[in-house]
Each structure stands twice: as structure tokens, then as C-alpha cells.
Design a protein around this motif. Structure first.
Motif, PDB file in Angstrom:
ATOM      1  N   PRO A   4       0.543 -15.147  14.466  1.00  0.00           N
ATOM      2  CA  PRO A   4      -0.093 -13.868  14.135  1.00  0.00           C
ATOM      3  C   PRO A   4       0.171 -13.511  12.672  1.00  0.00           C
ATOM      4  O   PRO A   4       1.184 -13.927  12.093  1.00  0.00           O
ATOM      5  N   THR A   5      -0.722 -12.723  12.095  1.00  0.00           N
ATOM      6  CA  THR A   5      -0.560 -12.330  10.694  1.00  0.00           C
ATOM      7  C   THR A   5      -0.254 -10.838  10.587  1.00  0.00           C
ATOM      8  O   THR A   5      -0.563 -10.054  11.481  1.00  0.00           O
ATOM      9  N   ALA A   6       0.360 -10.476   9.480  1.00  0.00           N
ATOM     10  CA  ALA A   6       0.709  -9.083   9.234  1.00  0.00           C
ATOM     11  C   ALA A   6       0.469  -8.737   7.774  1.00  0.00           C
ATOM     12  O   ALA A   6       0.402  -9.608   6.899  1.00  0.00           O
ATOM     13  N   ALA A   7       0.320  -7.442   7.528  1.00  0.00           N
ATOM     14  CA  ALA A   7       0.225  -6.912   6.172  1.00  0.00           C
ATOM     15  C   ALA A   7       1.137  -5.708   6.075  1.00  0.00           C
ATOM     16  O   ALA A   7       1.490  -5.083   7.078  1.00  0.00           O
ATOM     17  N   MET A   8       1.527  -5.375   4.852  1.00  0.00           N
ATOM     18  CA  MET A   8       2.353  -4.196   4.609  1.00  0.00           C
ATOM     19  C   MET A   8       1.654  -3.315   3.578  1.00  0.00           C
ATOM     20  O   MET A   8       1.115  -3.811   2.583  1.00  0.00           O
ATOM     21  N   LEU A   9       1.682  -2.023   3.838  1.00  0.00           N
ATOM     22  CA  LEU A   9       1.138  -1.046   2.899  1.00  0.00           C
ATOM     23  C   LEU A   9       2.277  -0.126   2.464  1.00  0.00           C
ATOM     24  O   LEU A   9       2.830   0.619   3.274  1.00  0.00           O
ATOM     25  N   VAL A  10       2.632  -0.209   1.198  1.00  0.00           N
ATOM     26  CA  VAL A  10       3.685   0.629   0.627  1.00  0.00           C
ATOM     27  C   VAL A  10       3.018   1.824  -0.042  1.00  0.00           C
ATOM     28  O   VAL A  10       2.156   1.649  -0.907  1.00  0.00           O
ATOM     29  N   ILE A  11       3.422   3.025   0.366  1.00  0.00           N
ATOM     30  CA  ILE A  11       2.739   4.238  -0.084  1.00  0.00           C
ATOM     31  C   ILE A  11       3.685   5.109  -0.892  1.00  0.00           C
ATOM     32  O   ILE A  11       4.789   5.433  -0.443  1.00  0.00           O
ATOM     33  N   GLY A  12       3.273   5.492  -2.105  1.00  0.00           N
ATOM     34  CA  GLY A  12       4.083   6.438  -2.854  1.00  0.00           C
ATOM     35  C   GLY A  12       3.982   6.304  -4.358  1.00  0.00           C
ATOM     36  O   GLY A  12       4.097   5.196  -4.898  1.00  0.00           O
ATOM     37  N   GLN A  65      -1.198  -7.227  12.653  1.00  0.00           N
ATOM     38  CA  GLN A  65      -0.289  -6.087  12.584  1.00  0.00           C
ATOM     39  C   GLN A  65      -0.241  -5.559  11.153  1.00  0.00           C
ATOM     40  O   GLN A  65      -0.317  -6.329  10.194  1.00  0.00           O
ATOM     41  N   VAL A  66      -0.104  -4.234  11.043  1.00  0.00           N
ATOM     42  CA  VAL A  66       0.040  -3.602   9.731  1.00  0.00           C
ATOM     43  C   VAL A  66       1.249  -2.665   9.783  1.00  0.00           C
ATOM     44  O   VAL A  66       1.402  -1.899  10.730  1.00  0.00           O
ATOM     45  N   PHE A  67       2.090  -2.743   8.764  1.00  0.00           N
ATOM     46  CA  PHE A  67       3.259  -1.884   8.659  1.00  0.00           C
ATOM     47  C   PHE A  67       3.128  -1.033   7.400  1.00  0.00           C
ATOM     48  O   PHE A  67       2.889  -1.567   6.316  1.00  0.00           O
ATOM     49  N   THR A  68       3.275   0.275   7.542  1.00  0.00           N
ATOM     50  CA  THR A  68       3.257   1.138   6.361  1.00  0.00           C
ATOM     51  C   THR A  68       4.639   1.716   6.151  1.00  0.00           C
ATOM     52  O   THR A  68       5.415   1.886   7.097  1.00  0.00           O
ATOM     53  N   HIS A 146       1.607   0.363  12.311  1.00  0.00           N
ATOM     54  CA  HIS A 146       2.920   0.935  12.568  1.00  0.00           C
ATOM     55  C   HIS A 146       3.348   1.742  11.340  1.00  0.00           C
ATOM     56  O   HIS A 146       3.503   1.178  10.252  1.00  0.00           O
ATOM     57  N   VAL A 147       3.507   3.037  11.527  1.00  0.00           N
ATOM     58  CA  VAL A 147       3.713   3.955  10.409  1.00  0.00           C
ATOM     59  C   VAL A 147       5.189   4.359  10.365  1.00  0.00           C
ATOM     60  O   VAL A 147       5.709   4.963  11.306  1.00  0.00           O
ATOM     61  N   MET A 148       5.842   4.057   9.237  1.00  0.00           N
ATOM     62  CA  MET A 148       7.288   4.191   9.156  1.00  0.00           C
ATOM     63  C   MET A 148       7.716   4.916   7.885  1.00  0.00           C
ATOM     64  O   MET A 148       6.964   5.004   6.918  1.00  0.00           O
ATOM     65  N   ALA A 149       8.949   5.394   7.909  1.00  0.00           N
ATOM     66  CA  ALA A 149       9.515   6.087   6.750  1.00  0.00           C
ATOM     67  C   ALA A 149       9.758   5.113   5.602  1.00  0.00           C
ATOM     68  O   ALA A 149       9.878   3.902   5.801  1.00  0.00           O
ATOM     69  N   VAL A 151      12.464   5.534   3.423  1.00  0.00           N
ATOM     70  CA  VAL A 151      13.903   5.406   3.181  1.00  0.00           C
ATOM     71  C   VAL A 151      14.382   4.111   3.834  1.00  0.00           C
ATOM     72  O   VAL A 151      14.175   3.911   5.045  1.00  0.00           O
ATOM     73  N   PRO A 152      14.994   3.203   3.079  1.00  0.00           N
ATOM     74  CA  PRO A 152      15.260   1.857   3.602  1.00  0.00           C
ATOM     75  C   PRO A 152      16.021   1.790   4.922  1.00  0.00           C
ATOM     76  O   PRO A 152      15.634   1.017   5.807  1.00  0.00           O
ATOM     77  N   ASN A 153      17.097   2.571   5.099  1.00  0.00           N
ATOM     78  CA  ASN A 153      17.844   2.427   6.345  1.00  0.00           C
ATOM     79  C   ASN A 153      17.051   2.956   7.545  1.00  0.00           C
ATOM     80  O   ASN A 153      17.176   2.446   8.661  1.00  0.00           O
ATOM     81  N   ILE A 154      16.190   3.948   7.311  1.00  0.00           N
ATOM     82  CA  ILE A 154      15.339   4.446   8.392  1.00  0.00           C
ATOM     83  C   ILE A 154      14.216   3.453   8.671  1.00  0.00           C
ATOM     84  O   ILE A 154      13.888   3.171   9.827  1.00  0.00           O
ATOM     85  N   PHE A 155      13.634   2.904   7.615  1.00  0.00           N
ATOM     86  CA  PHE A 155      12.594   1.886   7.779  1.00  0.00           C
ATOM     87  C   PHE A 155      13.124   0.711   8.586  1.00  0.00           C
ATOM     88  O   PHE A 155      12.468   0.222   9.514  1.00  0.00           O
ATOM     89  N   GLN A 156      14.316   0.255   8.261  1.00  0.00           N
ATOM     90  CA  GLN A 156      14.895  -0.885   8.964  1.00  0.00           C
ATOM     91  C   GLN A 156      15.123  -0.578  10.436  1.00  0.00           C
ATOM     92  O   GLN A 156      14.878  -1.430  11.308  1.00  0.00           O
ATOM     93  N   ALA A 157      15.578   0.634  10.735  1.00  0.00           N
ATOM     94  CA  ALA A 157      15.790   1.024  12.131  1.00  0.00           C
ATOM     95  C   ALA A 157      14.467   1.070  12.890  1.00  0.00           C
ATOM     96  O   ALA A 157      14.400   0.678  14.063  1.00  0.00           O
TER      97      ALA A 157
END
Length: 240
Positions: A4-12, A65-68, A146-149, A151-157
Motif C-alpha cells: 500500500p502507498t501513503a502520502a503526508m501533508l505537513v500544514i503550517g 493512506q494520507v497522514f496530515t 488521518h488528521v494529527m497534531a 507537536v512531535p510527541n503528540i503526532f508520534q502517539a
């Protein structure tokens, strides 16, 4: 069968302005590799609604899958949740289960669940919550996004909460050969190896130490025997 493939969208804006260095892409790439999901694309966009909506729609269509990351906090510039709702054409509002989580958290800490903090309970219709054991405010999943925070430690969790729910493929294996010669000297050998092992990825990453050139040759693939064979052949051809 391919993974399966995934992409990441970094916002800010803070990422694009250089004020903040993104650490989440590095972490996500490593975790997806273990899961057998190939991270194929990463985009970084500003806090601009049109840019976010356009990127989400394109990535969700192109990948499994997409992770933001970023933009789901309590301030006025945290617009990711609204943009995700717009991208999928659904309503967004404060949701009871998300509010209950925040209410319990702030009651425990003795802080007020004010209007700003309540923004973090706004969830698009049809989304499921992503657990946040660090600061409680949830992320969410809608369809394959999948929409995530940010902040790195929250993103990782949050990544740790989501990954067990996803179907992966074969984990990507890799081996590295350190070659104390410049790329120009070994290029033909690497080209021949890439042609002989078309099912593998063979990358060359140069370095310079004390004025001397060298390269790390990295062989990647999902079949351990094939990776071993390619590395053995390269070591022989490069006289290592």
C-alpha cells in the motif's frame, strides 16, 4: 503484489518560514516502512484553506493512506479540521464524544474548557477519533485521511494509535555498503546492478571525510534473499 502507498501533508506557515523544523516526516517514514506501507509523497502547505483542501483531495485520491500534521489546535490559525471537512463536503461541529474527553481532561487539571479549547472538539461528520494519550485532544480519521497534531510527541502517539488499524504489506529491508571511492568511479557498476536486480532499489549517497570522497550504497527491497544476493554481488564487483 505491491505494498500500500501513503502520502503526508505537513500544514503550517511555521514550517515554510523556517521557524520550525519538521521532525514528523522522518518519524512517519520509519514507522510506515516497518508496517510495509510505502511513503511515496510529502507535501508542505501554508495555512491557506484552498491549498489545504486541494492537497488533501489530490493525495487522498492518489494514495491508500494520507497522514496530515498540524493545524488542529485551539487558535484562530488552526484551520485543518475545517479544511478537511470542506475537502470531503461534510459538516463540522463540536462533537459530544470529543467534548467529553476534553471536559474530563480539563476538570482533572483544574483548567476551564473555554471556547478556544473547545475548538479542538470540532470533528467532521463521519470521522472516527484518533486517541491522544499525551494531551487528550483527539485527532480524527475520515475515509483514508488521518488528521494529527503537529507537536512531535503528540503526532508520534497518534501514529501509534492509527498504525495497528491499517493493513500493510511486506516490511522494507535494507543493507548498506560503504565504498571509499567517488560516485564517478562506481557509477557503471551500480547501473549494472540496478539492471540485474530490477525488483530492488539501489541508491548511492555520497559523503566526504577529510577531503576524501566516498559513498554509501543502500540496497532496499522486501525479499531478504534478493537483497542479500545484490549486496554480495556488489561487494564482489566493487572489490570490497
Amino acid at each position: 503484489m505491491s505494498n500500500p502507498t501513503a502520502a503526508m501533508l505537513v500544514i503550517g506557515d511555521e514550517i515554510l518560514s523556517g521557524r520550525t523544523r519538521d521532525a514528523n516526516m522522518y518519524f512517519l517514514a520509519g514507522e510506515l516502512t516497518k508496517q510495509g506501507i510505502d511513503l511515496k509523497e510529502v507535501r508542505v502547505v501554508s495555512d491557506d484553506p484552498v491549498a489545504i483542501v486541494t492537497a488533501v483531495q489530490a493525495l487522498a485520491k492518489a494514495h491508500d493512506q494520507v497522514f496530515t500534521s498540524g493545524g488542529i489546535g485551539p487558535t484562530h490559525d488552526d484551520i485543518t479540521a475545517d479544511c478537511i471537512a470542506r475537502a470531503f463536503g461534510v459538516h463540522i461541529d463540536v462533537r459530544a464524544d470529543a467534548r467529553a474527553l476534553l471536559q474530563a481532561h480539563y476538570d482533572k487539571t483544574g483548567l476551564e474548557l473555554n471556547e478556544a479549547r473547545l475548538r479542538m472538539a470540532r470533528i467532521p461528520d463521519g470521522a472516527s477519533l484518533i486517541d491522544n494519550p499525551v494531551s487528550t485532544a483527539p485527532g480524527f480519521t475520515i475515509e483514508n485521511v488521518h488528521v494529527m497534531a503537529g507537536v512531535p510527541n503528540i503526532f508520534q502517539a497518534m501514529v501509534a494509535s492509527v498504525l495497528p488499524t491499517l493493513t500493510g504489506g511486506a516490511p522494507l529491508l535494507s543493507q548498506t555498503l560503504r565504498v571509499n571511492r567517488g560516485e564517478g568511479e562506481i557509477a557503471e557498476t551500480l547501473t549494472a546492478a540496478a539492471q540485474a536486480f530490477e525488483d530492488l532499489s539501489i541508491g548511492c549517497y555520497p559523503f566526504q571525510v577529510n577531503g576524501a570522497f566516498g559513498a554509501n550504497v543502500v540496497v532496499r527491497g522486501t525479499d531478504g534473499a534478493r537483497v542479500d544476493a545484490a549486496v554480495t554481488q556488489l561487494a564482489k564487483d566493487l572489490d570490497l
